[in-house]
Design a protein around this motif. Structure first.
Motif, PDB file in Angstrom:
ATOM      1  N   HIS A  98      13.537   8.483  80.125  1.00  0.00           N
ATOM      2  CA  HIS A  98      12.393   8.007  79.354  1.00  0.00           C
ATOM      3  C   HIS A  98      12.766   7.522  77.970  1.00  0.00           C
ATOM      4  O   HIS A  98      11.914   7.141  77.194  1.00  0.00           O
ATOM      5  CB  HIS A  98      11.367   9.140  79.231  1.00  0.00           C
ATOM      6  CG  HIS A  98      11.979  10.375  78.657  1.00  0.00           C
ATOM      7  ND1 HIS A  98      12.652  11.273  79.449  1.00  0.00           N
ATOM      8  CD2 HIS A  98      12.083  10.821  77.399  1.00  0.00           C
ATOM      9  CE1 HIS A  98      13.134  12.241  78.684  1.00  0.00           C
ATOM     10  NE2 HIS A  98      12.797  11.990  77.449  1.00  0.00           N
ATOM     11  N   THR A 140      12.615  13.797  87.163  1.00  0.00           N
ATOM     12  CA  THR A 140      12.184  12.543  86.565  1.00  0.00           C
ATOM     13  C   THR A 140      12.580  11.382  87.465  1.00  0.00           C
ATOM     14  O   THR A 140      13.548  11.464  88.212  1.00  0.00           O
ATOM     15  CB  THR A 140      12.810  12.358  85.175  1.00  0.00           C
ATOM     16  OG1 THR A 140      14.217  12.540  85.281  1.00  0.00           O
ATOM     17  CG2 THR A 140      12.256  13.353  84.185  1.00  0.00           C
ATOM     18  N   THR A 144      11.422   4.516  87.284  1.00  0.00           N
ATOM     19  CA  THR A 144      10.343   4.214  86.351  1.00  0.00           C
ATOM     20  C   THR A 144      10.492   5.087  85.112  1.00  0.00           C
ATOM     21  O   THR A 144      10.448   6.306  85.194  1.00  0.00           O
ATOM     22  CB  THR A 144       8.970   4.480  87.005  1.00  0.00           C
ATOM     23  OG1 THR A 144       8.899   3.743  88.216  1.00  0.00           O
ATOM     24  CG2 THR A 144       7.846   4.065  86.076  1.00  0.00           C
ATOM     25  N   VAL A 147       8.275   8.721  83.917  1.00  0.00           N
ATOM     26  CA  VAL A 147       7.491   9.378  84.964  1.00  0.00           C
ATOM     27  C   VAL A 147       8.167  10.684  85.364  1.00  0.00           C
ATOM     28  O   VAL A 147       9.362  10.722  85.657  1.00  0.00           O
ATOM     29  CB  VAL A 147       7.311   8.467  86.200  1.00  0.00           C
ATOM     30  CG1 VAL A 147       6.616   9.203  87.329  1.00  0.00           C
ATOM     31  CG2 VAL A 147       6.525   7.220  85.811  1.00  0.00           C
ATOM     32  N   TRP A 160       3.297  12.790  86.056  1.00  0.00           N
ATOM     33  CA  TRP A 160       2.974  12.785  84.635  1.00  0.00           C
ATOM     34  C   TRP A 160       3.661  11.593  83.978  1.00  0.00           C
ATOM     35  O   TRP A 160       4.751  11.211  84.378  1.00  0.00           O
ATOM     36  CB  TRP A 160       3.477  14.061  83.955  1.00  0.00           C
ATOM     37  CG  TRP A 160       3.052  15.334  84.593  1.00  0.00           C
ATOM     38  CD1 TRP A 160       3.599  15.917  85.701  1.00  0.00           C
ATOM     39  CD2 TRP A 160       1.994  16.189  84.183  1.00  0.00           C
ATOM     40  NE1 TRP A 160       2.953  17.091  85.982  1.00  0.00           N
ATOM     41  CE2 TRP A 160       1.957  17.286  85.055  1.00  0.00           C
ATOM     42  CE3 TRP A 160       1.072  16.155  83.134  1.00  0.00           C
ATOM     43  CZ2 TRP A 160       1.055  18.322  84.936  1.00  0.00           C
ATOM     44  CZ3 TRP A 160       0.169  17.190  83.006  1.00  0.00           C
ATOM     45  CH2 TRP A 160       0.156  18.252  83.895  1.00  0.00           C
ATOM     46  N   ASP A 161       3.049  11.044  82.955  1.00  0.00           N
ATOM     47  CA  ASP A 161       3.647   9.959  82.186  1.00  0.00           C
ATOM     48  C   ASP A 161       3.876  10.475  80.770  1.00  0.00           C
ATOM     49  O   ASP A 161       2.925  10.628  80.004  1.00  0.00           O
ATOM     50  CB  ASP A 161       2.724   8.744  82.176  1.00  0.00           C
ATOM     51  CG  ASP A 161       3.383   7.513  81.575  1.00  0.00           C
ATOM     52  OD1 ASP A 161       4.417   7.658  80.884  1.00  0.00           O
ATOM     53  OD2 ASP A 161       2.862   6.413  81.788  1.00  0.00           O
ATOM     54  N   ARG A 163       5.228   9.014  78.377  1.00  0.00           N
ATOM     55  CA  ARG A 163       5.107   7.968  77.358  1.00  0.00           C
ATOM     56  C   ARG A 163       3.718   7.963  76.751  1.00  0.00           C
ATOM     57  O   ARG A 163       3.500   7.434  75.678  1.00  0.00           O
ATOM     58  CB  ARG A 163       5.383   6.588  77.965  1.00  0.00           C
ATOM     59  CG  ARG A 163       6.778   6.465  78.552  1.00  0.00           C
ATOM     60  CD  ARG A 163       6.899   5.229  79.391  1.00  0.00           C
ATOM     61  NE  ARG A 163       5.955   5.323  80.510  1.00  0.00           N
ATOM     62  CZ  ARG A 163       5.783   4.382  81.419  1.00  0.00           C
ATOM     63  NH1 ARG A 163       6.477   3.279  81.367  1.00  0.00           N
ATOM     64  NH2 ARG A 163       4.913   4.533  82.402  1.00  0.00           N
TER      65      ARG A 163
END
Length: 181
Positions: A98, A140, A144, A147, A160-161, A163
């Motif tokens: 992320h 994770t 993407t 995520v 879950w996001d 960001r």
């Protein structure tokens, strides 16, 4: 690597994750979570010749195994310790993808029903997302950014996001689509 790496501790380690994008090939960074809600970050030198960088936090000793073979043990001390990262057992840790600097951010999940995004160097929690169930495991997405998938004892998987900087739980999901990688 042919080495036994250990730290004599009084805590039970419940989750581990190696950083998959360490800046140098001769260095490994390991994150661990334990039953007391503590996160530790370990620098493990993984050079193939069995030598280390001479760190004052590292001690080597040679022991003989039960089969009579000589085994090199390297005792190490954690680089970072976050004693109260969670209030209960940490069930998952992941460096994730992320962030462009994967060595500074870590995601943790716990039996305290939360997942947290950490700035490891500052030992600061950047985001806490609370759920309604114990987090049994987490991972994770490699595809993407940001995520996180968590598994729970009620046989559910939650996405879950990390960001998103809000915990607004009233958002409506209007469509879902799965696409091949």
């Amino acid at each position: 690597f042919g080495q036994c790496v250990q730290e004599e501790t009084s805590f039970a380690i419940s989750s581990l994750d190696f950083n998959k994008s360490s800046s140098t090939s001769s260095s490994l960074v390991l994150a661990s979570g334990d039953g007391n809600g503590c996160v530790r970050i370990w620098d493990i030198n993984a050079s193939n010749d069995g030598t280390d960088s001479g760190s004052s936090a590292t001690k080597k000793k040679q022991k003989t195994s039960s089969s009579g073979k000589k085994v090199l043990q390297k005792e190490i001390k954690p680089r970072v310790t976050m004693e109260s990262a969670h209030s209960q057992l940490i069930s998952g840790v992941s460096w994730g993808n992320h962030s462009t600097d994967n060595l500074s951010h870590l995601i943790t999940g716990s039996w305290d029903h939360s997942i947290k995004l950490w700035d490891v160097e500052k030992q600061d929690c950047l985001l806490t997302l609370n759920g309604s169930r114990v987090v049994s495991c987490l991972d994770t997405s490699y595809h993407t950014e940001g995520v996180v998938a968590t598994g729970h004892p009620d046989c559910t998987i939650r996405l879950w996001d990390v960001r998103v900087q809000t915990t607004n739980q009233s958002a409506v999901v209007s469509d879902t689509t799965f696409r091949p990688s």
